[in-house]
Design a protein around this motif. Sequence first.
Motif, mmCIF file in Angstrom:
data_model
loop_
_atom_site.group_PDB
_atom_site.id
_atom_site.type_symbol
_atom_site.label_atom_id
_atom_site.label_comp_id
_atom_site.label_asym_id
_atom_site.label_seq_id
_atom_site.Cartn_x
_atom_site.Cartn_y
_atom_site.Cartn_z
ATOM 1 N N GLN A 1 9.733 27.445 77.031
ATOM 2 C CA GLN A 1 9.993 27.067 78.273
ATOM 3 C C GLN A 1 10.764 25.895 78.754
ATOM 4 O O GLN A 1 10.569 24.858 77.657
ATOM 5 C CB GLN A 1 8.902 27.303 79.162
ATOM 6 C CG GLN A 1 8.270 28.400 79.685
ATOM 7 C CD GLN A 1 9.003 29.468 80.274
ATOM 8 O OE1 GLN A 1 9.650 29.770 80.823
ATOM 9 N NE2 GLN A 1 8.566 30.592 79.468
ATOM 10 N N ALA A 2 11.994 25.678 79.732
ATOM 11 C CA ALA A 2 12.395 24.844 79.919
ATOM 12 C C ALA A 2 11.672 24.041 80.860
ATOM 13 O O ALA A 2 11.915 24.182 81.887
ATOM 14 C CB ALA A 2 14.181 24.892 80.453
ATOM 15 N N VAL A 3 10.829 22.662 80.443
ATOM 16 C CA VAL A 3 9.782 21.941 81.866
ATOM 17 C C VAL A 3 10.497 20.848 82.102
ATOM 18 O O VAL A 3 11.120 20.368 81.278
ATOM 19 C CB VAL A 3 8.672 21.824 80.898
ATOM 20 C CG1 VAL A 3 8.061 21.253 81.908
ATOM 21 C CG2 VAL A 3 8.403 23.369 80.313
ATOM 22 N N PRO A 4 11.186 20.903 83.453
ATOM 23 C CA PRO A 4 11.494 19.736 84.076
ATOM 24 C C PRO A 4 10.247 18.741 83.953
ATOM 25 O O PRO A 4 9.337 18.847 83.751
ATOM 26 C CB PRO A 4 11.798 20.089 85.816
ATOM 27 C CG PRO A 4 12.085 21.618 85.864
ATOM 28 C CD PRO A 4 11.152 21.806 84.453
ATOM 29 N N VAL A 5 10.996 17.695 83.508
ATOM 30 C CA VAL A 5 10.741 16.275 83.000
ATOM 31 C C VAL A 5 10.926 15.335 83.554
ATOM 32 O O VAL A 5 13.038 14.989 83.957
ATOM 33 C CB VAL A 5 10.217 15.827 81.913
ATOM 34 C CG1 VAL A 5 9.130 16.937 81.243
ATOM 35 C CG2 VAL A 5 11.323 15.916 80.991
ATOM 36 N N ALA A 6 10.775 13.648 83.974
ATOM 37 C CA ALA A 6 11.323 12.811 84.944
ATOM 38 C C ALA A 6 11.335 11.821 83.271
ATOM 39 O O ALA A 6 12.616 11.353 83.978
ATOM 40 C CB ALA A 6 10.700 12.297 85.619
ATOM 41 N N THR A 7 10.956 12.021 82.452
ATOM 42 C CA THR A 7 10.906 11.347 81.431
ATOM 43 C C THR A 7 10.909 11.161 80.169
ATOM 44 O O THR A 7 9.913 12.491 79.832
ATOM 45 C CB THR A 7 9.527 9.574 81.247
ATOM 46 O OG1 THR A 7 8.160 10.341 81.498
ATOM 47 C CG2 THR A 7 9.996 8.858 83.126
ATOM 48 N N MET A 8 10.744 10.932 79.003
ATOM 49 C CA MET A 8 10.652 11.450 77.306
ATOM 50 C C MET A 8 8.925 10.439 76.687
ATOM 51 O O MET A 8 8.864 9.421 77.258
ATOM 52 C CB MET A 8 11.591 10.845 76.540
ATOM 53 C CG MET A 8 12.793 11.901 77.232
ATOM 54 S SD MET A 8 13.994 11.461 75.074
ATOM 55 C CE MET A 8 15.743 12.391 76.461
ATOM 56 N N ARG A 9 8.286 11.212 76.506
ATOM 57 C CA ARG A 9 6.961 10.714 75.484
ATOM 58 C C ARG A 9 7.114 11.392 74.359
ATOM 59 O O ARG A 9 8.193 11.708 73.531
ATOM 60 C CB ARG A 9 5.913 11.134 76.330
ATOM 61 C CG ARG A 9 6.188 13.207 76.299
ATOM 62 C CD ARG A 9 4.849 13.886 77.497
ATOM 63 N NE ARG A 9 5.218 14.905 77.468
ATOM 64 C CZ ARG A 9 4.642 16.046 76.017
ATOM 65 N NH1 ARG A 9 4.188 15.214 75.699
ATOM 66 N NH2 ARG A 9 4.140 17.015 77.226
#
Length: 380
Positions: free
Chosen positions: A372-380
Amino acid sequence: MNLRQLLHGLVTSCLLLPVLSDAAEPGLSAGEVRVGMVNAQSGPAAALGLGMLNGTQAYFKRVNAEGGVHGRRISLLSLDDGYEPSRTAAHTRSLLKTQQVFALLGYVGTPTSRAAVPLALRAQVPYLFPFTGAEFLRSPAKPGVFNIRASYIEETEQLVERVTHDLKLSKIAILMQDDSFGESVKGGLNGALLKRELKIHAQARIQRNSLDVTAAIEALQRAQPEAVFFVGTYRQLAVAIKQAKTLGFNTRFISVSFIGTEGFIREVGKDGDGVYITQVVPSPHDSSLALVRDYQADMQPADFDHASLEGYIGAAVFIQALRQAGAEPTREAFLDALEHLEMDLGGFKVAFSRSQHQGSSAVFLTRIENGQAVPVATMR
């Protein structure tokens, strides 16, 4: 000529004016508006063109079921270029000369747009909302050329900001399509890195529509980058990631929206987890937005993807401008309506002006997790 003959002639001329005006505007008749589309519907980039086509058709179907625009149904004439510019040009000439379409809508790609735009400008036919963030379509604003999506410069800026700020990485390589698309995104990447006193760590090139990526991956492996910025299409990236894993080349892959997210997920399987992709439209699964609820109601669930949502948005903006152009629209009136258009589609805003022919600068970051393409605010 006596007064009666003169008045009769004037009345006859006035009665003929609407007919002559209607006939003189190509692509427009009393009951129809013809719109042309040329994009990749076969080959390694097929999911992009088919997505744009599906979304556009779904919105036009909704409008036609409600009676069309000022009584005219919208007819979409779609042709497949296989993501090859020579075919784009040939099909575009056919739409302009033989079919005499009112506007061109929903093309896919930078090199293909480079082939089509000169033809559209020469014919004075609107070239609308292509699936590309290339700068030549934006700056300076061209008469009749309009974009909705954010530019590659805006997408690359966000990716570089997140990679350098969140992940603290500095050795960023590029694996790029060896054409104007690759150069366009590379320019954005260069600019974003220079702002941070960095430069491209290494680069390798692949041919458009080719899945032969082995030599390019081997070259990048020798450079040992911390992240690889990919510029190409979904099958190419899927093959590149699988090849990297085979070689034991452990690095992060990131990409702009042109990749075709859902096509990539289907091709790459579990090997795609952890890839970051920017998007220029909301998630097609985010039913908290009125836009997405309408889109989902008009689409088959199997066709939910970012490309079809972008096509749906483009069709909605086209229809709104056509309505505002009046009951007897001309291309001039239509373009004037576009240049004054501001609309909220239900969670996604689009606005143009005479000097700004890009309707949105929205960029959304996603991470591939469990298919799934999950919306995120930052990278980890």
